[in-house]
Scaffold this active site. Structure first.
Site, PDB file in Angstrom:
ATOM      1  N   GLY A 274     -16.847  14.397  21.267  1.00 15.53           N
ATOM      2  CA  GLY A 274     -15.959  15.328  22.351  1.00 15.53           C
ATOM      3  C   GLY A 274     -15.717  16.605  21.929  1.00 15.53           C
ATOM      4  O   GLY A 274     -15.455  17.735  22.464  1.00 15.53           O
TER       5      GLY A 274
ATOM      6  N   ASP B 163     -11.010  16.847  20.227  1.00 22.96           N
ATOM      7  CA  ASP B 163     -11.126  17.270  21.731  1.00 22.96           C
ATOM      8  C   ASP B 163      -9.703  17.228  22.043  1.00 22.96           C
ATOM      9  O   ASP B 163      -9.227  18.219  22.952  1.00 22.96           O
ATOM     10  CB  ASP B 163     -12.179  16.781  22.551  1.00 22.96           C
TER      11      ASP B 163
ATOM     12  N   ASP C   9      -3.954  11.981  22.552  1.00 20.58           N
ATOM     13  CA  ASP C   9      -3.477  11.376  23.848  1.00 20.58           C
ATOM     14  C   ASP C   9      -2.436  10.376  23.190  1.00 20.58           C
ATOM     15  O   ASP C   9      -1.169  11.061  22.971  1.00 20.58           O
ATOM     16  CB  ASP C   9      -4.905  10.632  24.397  1.00 20.58           C
ATOM     17  N   THR C  10      -2.459   9.139  22.888  1.00 24.31           N
ATOM     18  CA  THR C  10      -1.586   8.464  22.360  1.00 24.31           C
ATOM     19  C   THR C  10      -1.371   9.053  20.843  1.00 24.31           C
ATOM     20  O   THR C  10      -0.283   8.758  20.389  1.00 24.31           O
ATOM     21  CB  THR C  10      -2.004   6.845  22.222  1.00 24.31           C
TER      22      THR C  10
ATOM     23  N   THR D 108      -5.539   8.021  17.100  1.00 24.50           N
ATOM     24  CA  THR D 108      -7.016   8.360  16.463  1.00 24.50           C
ATOM     25  C   THR D 108      -6.373   9.389  15.411  1.00 24.50           C
ATOM     26  O   THR D 108      -6.943   9.222  14.214  1.00 24.50           O
ATOM     27  CB  THR D 108      -7.649   9.140  17.481  1.00 24.50           C
TER      28      THR D 108
ATOM     29  N   LYS E 288      -1.983  15.661  25.494  1.00 25.32           N
ATOM     30  CA  LYS E 288      -1.377  15.043  26.625  1.00 25.32           C
ATOM     31  C   LYS E 288       0.032  14.290  26.195  1.00 25.32           C
ATOM     32  O   LYS E 288       0.084  13.157  25.503  1.00 25.32           O
ATOM     33  CB  LYS E 288      -2.084  13.916  27.140  1.00 25.32           C
TER      34      LYS E 288
HETATM   35  P1  IMP Z   1      -5.680   8.883  21.162  1.00 24.05           P
HETATM   36  O1  IMP Z   1      -6.300   8.246  19.911  1.00 24.05           O
HETATM   37  O2  IMP Z   1      -4.912   8.143  22.127  1.00 24.05           O
HETATM   38  O3  IMP Z   1      -5.015  10.107  20.965  1.00 24.05           O
HETATM   39  O4  IMP Z   1      -7.198   9.148  21.795  1.00 24.05           O
HETATM   40  C1  IMP Z   1      -7.939  10.209  21.745  1.00 24.05           C
HETATM   41  C2  IMP Z   1      -9.188  10.162  22.057  1.00 24.05           C
HETATM   42  O5  IMP Z   1      -9.310   9.604  23.490  1.00 24.05           O
HETATM   43  C3  IMP Z   1      -9.888  11.320  22.431  1.00 24.05           C
HETATM   44  O6  IMP Z   1     -10.683  11.761  21.331  1.00 24.05           O
HETATM   45  C4  IMP Z   1     -10.625  10.907  23.716  1.00 24.05           C
HETATM   46  O7  IMP Z   1     -12.126  10.581  23.250  1.00 24.05           O
HETATM   47  C5  IMP Z   1     -10.065  10.099  24.473  1.00 24.05           C
HETATM   48  N1  IMP Z   1      -9.481  10.815  25.413  1.00 24.05           N
HETATM   49  C6  IMP Z   1      -8.222  10.613  25.657  1.00 24.05           C
HETATM   50  N2  IMP Z   1      -7.715  10.965  26.923  1.00 24.05           N
HETATM   51  C7  IMP Z   1      -8.830  11.497  27.454  1.00 24.05           C
HETATM   52  C8  IMP Z   1      -9.307  12.240  28.699  1.00 24.05           C
HETATM   53  O8  IMP Z   1      -8.318  12.725  29.491  1.00 24.05           O
HETATM   54  N3  IMP Z   1     -10.600  12.585  28.848  1.00 24.05           N
HETATM   55  C9  IMP Z   1     -11.497  12.287  27.994  1.00 24.05           C
HETATM   56  N4  IMP Z   1     -11.280  11.644  26.889  1.00 24.05           N
HETATM   57  C10 IMP Z   1      -9.965  11.361  26.586  1.00 24.05           C
HETATM   58 MG    MG Z   2     -13.136  11.506  21.175  1.00 30.35          MG
END
Ligand code: IMP
Ligand code: MG
Length: 176
Positions: free
Chosen positions: A42, A98, A101-102, A105, A129
């Site tokens: 991404g 990219d 979110d939570t 990662t 987000k």
């Molecule tokens: P986290 O570990 O929840 O912060 O997730 C991050 C990963 O979730 C990003 O690298 C994206 O691959 C995926 N992701 C989270 N939200 C979106 C979205 O709205 N569109 C596309 N991918 C997302």
């Molecule tokens: Mg990703």
């Protein structure tokens, strides 16, 4: 079935934001070289444009981790799918992602990479987000804070689709 995609952030807005982030990084690092870790897949579109706009010398490396499958649901923890080519010990590292979110990662990645003893480690994400955050992680360079909507384009996918859209859009799955 066709999905409807509404533009959330235009290509021009994304590009002018990338210019600002590049200038900020240049001023923070003052010409020292940076080891840029691009998170596949991404962050590729964002990271290459960012690197092109930076005057600071850059070494690019790539890593792929997974926390999500081909759907919109988080699985909770990360797995390394592609390891870095190089050693980051003693380097000034910026991880380019990219979207946060939570936060799972980037938080897990940061802990994992800090064990390799870089000189410094910062995080950079095009999108954030905030409402969805489940863990404490400080992102040093953020492009846009966005609402809790699933977005695609500029590298972001939905089940591997729509990465090549030149803008950030919101997917509204739709039957027709
Ligand atoms: P986290 O570990 O929840 O912060 O997730 C991050 C990963 O979730 C990003 O690298 C994206 O691959 C995926 N992701 C989270 N939200 C979106 C979205 O709205 N569109 C596309 N991918 C997302
Ligand atoms: Mg990703």
């Amino acid at each position: 079935m066709r999905d409807k995609i509404d533009v959330l952030i235009s290509e021009e807005e994304v590009q002018s934001k990338i210019n600002c982030i590049a200038a900020q990084i240049d001023s923070d690092y003052k010409g020292n070289s940076i080891y840029l870790i691009v998170i596949l897949k991404g962050a590729v579109f964002f990271a290459t444009e960012l690197a092109k706009r930076m005057k600071t010398p850059v070494f690019m490396d790539f890593m792929q981790v997974s926390s999500y499958g081909d759907n919109m649901i988080s699985q909770g923890s990360i797995k390394i799918k592609k390891e870095l080519d190089g050693d980051i010990k003693g380097k000034d590292v910026i991880v380019v992602e990219d979207i946060v979110d939570t936060g799972i990662t980037l938080k897990s990645l940061k802990e994992l990479l800090l064990e390799r003893e870089p000189a410094s480690l910062r995080l950079c994400a095009l999108l954030d987000k905030r409402e969805r955050r489940e863990c404490d992680v400080e992102v040093d360079y953020t492009g846009f804070s966005i609402p809790d909507k699933f977005v695609v384009g500029y590298g972001l996918d939905w089940a591997q689709k729509y990465r090549n859209l030149p803008y950030i859009g919101v997917v509204e799955p739709k039957e027709d």
